[in-house]
Write a protein that holds these residues in place. Structure first.
Motif, short mmCIF file in Angstrom:
data_model
loop_
_atom_site.label_atom_id
_atom_site.label_comp_id
_atom_site.label_asym_id
_atom_site.label_seq_id
_atom_site.Cartn_x
_atom_site.Cartn_y
_atom_site.Cartn_z
N TRP A 194 0.82 -1.21 0.00
CA TRP A 194 0.00 0.00 0.00
C TRP A 194 0.85 1.26 0.00
O TRP A 194 0.49 2.26 -0.61
CB TRP A 194 -0.98 -0.01 1.17
N GLN A 195 2.00 1.22 0.67
CA GLN A 195 2.92 2.37 0.63
C GLN A 195 3.42 2.59 -0.79
O GLN A 195 3.47 3.72 -1.27
CB GLN A 195 4.10 2.15 1.57
N LYS A 196 3.80 1.53 -1.45
CA LYS A 196 4.27 1.63 -2.84
C LYS A 196 3.16 2.11 -3.76
O LYS A 196 3.38 2.97 -4.62
CB LYS A 196 4.78 0.27 -3.33
N ALA A 197 1.97 1.55 -3.59
CA ALA A 197 0.84 1.94 -4.45
C ALA A 197 0.56 3.43 -4.32
O ALA A 197 0.33 4.11 -5.33
CB ALA A 197 -0.40 1.13 -4.08
N PHE A 198 0.59 3.96 -3.11
CA PHE A 198 0.33 5.39 -2.91
C PHE A 198 1.50 6.23 -3.44
O PHE A 198 1.29 7.23 -4.13
CB PHE A 198 0.08 5.69 -1.43
N LYS A 199 2.71 5.81 -3.14
CA LYS A 199 3.90 6.56 -3.57
C LYS A 199 3.96 6.70 -5.08
O LYS A 199 4.30 7.77 -5.61
CB LYS A 199 5.16 5.85 -3.06
N TYR A 200 3.64 5.64 -5.80
CA TYR A 200 3.74 5.67 -7.25
C TYR A 200 2.45 6.10 -7.96
O TYR A 200 2.37 6.06 -9.19
CB TYR A 200 4.21 4.31 -7.77
N LEU B 65 -7.61 4.67 -1.01
CA LEU B 65 -6.88 3.89 -0.01
C LEU B 65 -7.72 3.66 1.24
O LEU B 65 -7.51 2.68 1.96
CB LEU B 65 -5.57 4.59 0.35
N LYS B 66 -8.69 4.51 1.48
CA LYS B 66 -9.57 4.34 2.64
C LYS B 66 -10.27 2.98 2.60
O LYS B 66 -10.61 2.42 3.64
CB LYS B 66 -10.61 5.46 2.71
N GLY B 67 -10.48 2.44 1.43
CA GLY B 67 -11.13 1.13 1.29
C GLY B 67 -10.28 -0.01 1.81
O GLY B 67 -10.79 -1.10 2.05
N ALA B 68 -8.99 0.22 2.02
CA ALA B 68 -8.10 -0.82 2.52
C ALA B 68 -7.89 -0.75 4.03
O ALA B 68 -7.18 -1.56 4.60
CB ALA B 68 -6.74 -0.72 1.82
N THR C 163 -4.23 -0.47 9.18
CA THR C 163 -4.89 0.20 10.30
C THR C 163 -5.04 1.68 9.98
O THR C 163 -4.36 2.20 9.10
CB THR C 163 -4.07 0.04 11.58
N PRO C 164 -5.90 2.36 10.73
CA PRO C 164 -6.00 3.82 10.55
C PRO C 164 -4.66 4.52 10.79
O PRO C 164 -4.35 5.51 10.12
CB PRO C 164 -7.04 4.23 11.60
N GLU C 165 -3.85 4.00 11.70
CA GLU C 165 -2.53 4.58 11.95
C GLU C 165 -1.60 4.41 10.74
O GLU C 165 -0.85 5.32 10.39
CB GLU C 165 -1.90 3.95 13.19
N GLU C 166 -1.67 3.24 10.11
CA GLU C 166 -0.86 3.01 8.91
C GLU C 166 -1.33 3.91 7.77
O GLU C 166 -0.50 4.40 7.00
CB GLU C 166 -0.94 1.53 8.49
N TYR C 167 -2.63 4.15 7.68
CA TYR C 167 -3.17 5.06 6.67
C TYR C 167 -2.54 6.44 6.84
O TYR C 167 -2.10 7.06 5.88
CB TYR C 167 -4.69 5.14 6.78
N LYS C 168 -2.49 6.91 8.08
CA LYS C 168 -1.91 8.23 8.35
C LYS C 168 -0.42 8.24 8.01
O LYS C 168 0.08 9.21 7.43
CB LYS C 168 -2.11 8.62 9.80
N ASP C 169 0.30 7.17 8.34
CA ASP C 169 1.73 7.08 8.01
C ASP C 169 1.94 7.14 6.49
O ASP C 169 2.88 7.76 6.02
CB ASP C 169 2.34 5.80 8.56
#
Length: 46
Positions: A4-10, A18-21, A33-39
């Motif tokens: 998910w970090q890669k998907a958002f970065k690229y 991404l909220k759907g994940a 998690t919601p915390e990972e979403y914020k990160d």
């Protein structure tokens, strides 16, 4: 770096999509998690 970090970065996914994940009471099958979403996005999950 997670998928998910890669998907958002690229730009494969935007912050709104991404909220759907995010794992919540209404979406118990989410992958982050919601915390990972914020990160990942830098925005508080709402």
């Amino acid at each position: 770096m997670s998928f998910w970090q890669k998907a958002f970065k690229y730009g494969w996914i935007d912050a709104e999509s991404l909220k759907g994940a995010v794992k919540t009471e209404t979406n118990p099958f989410g992958e982050i998690t919601p915390e990972e979403y914020k990160d990942i996005t830098g925005v508080e999950f709402a």
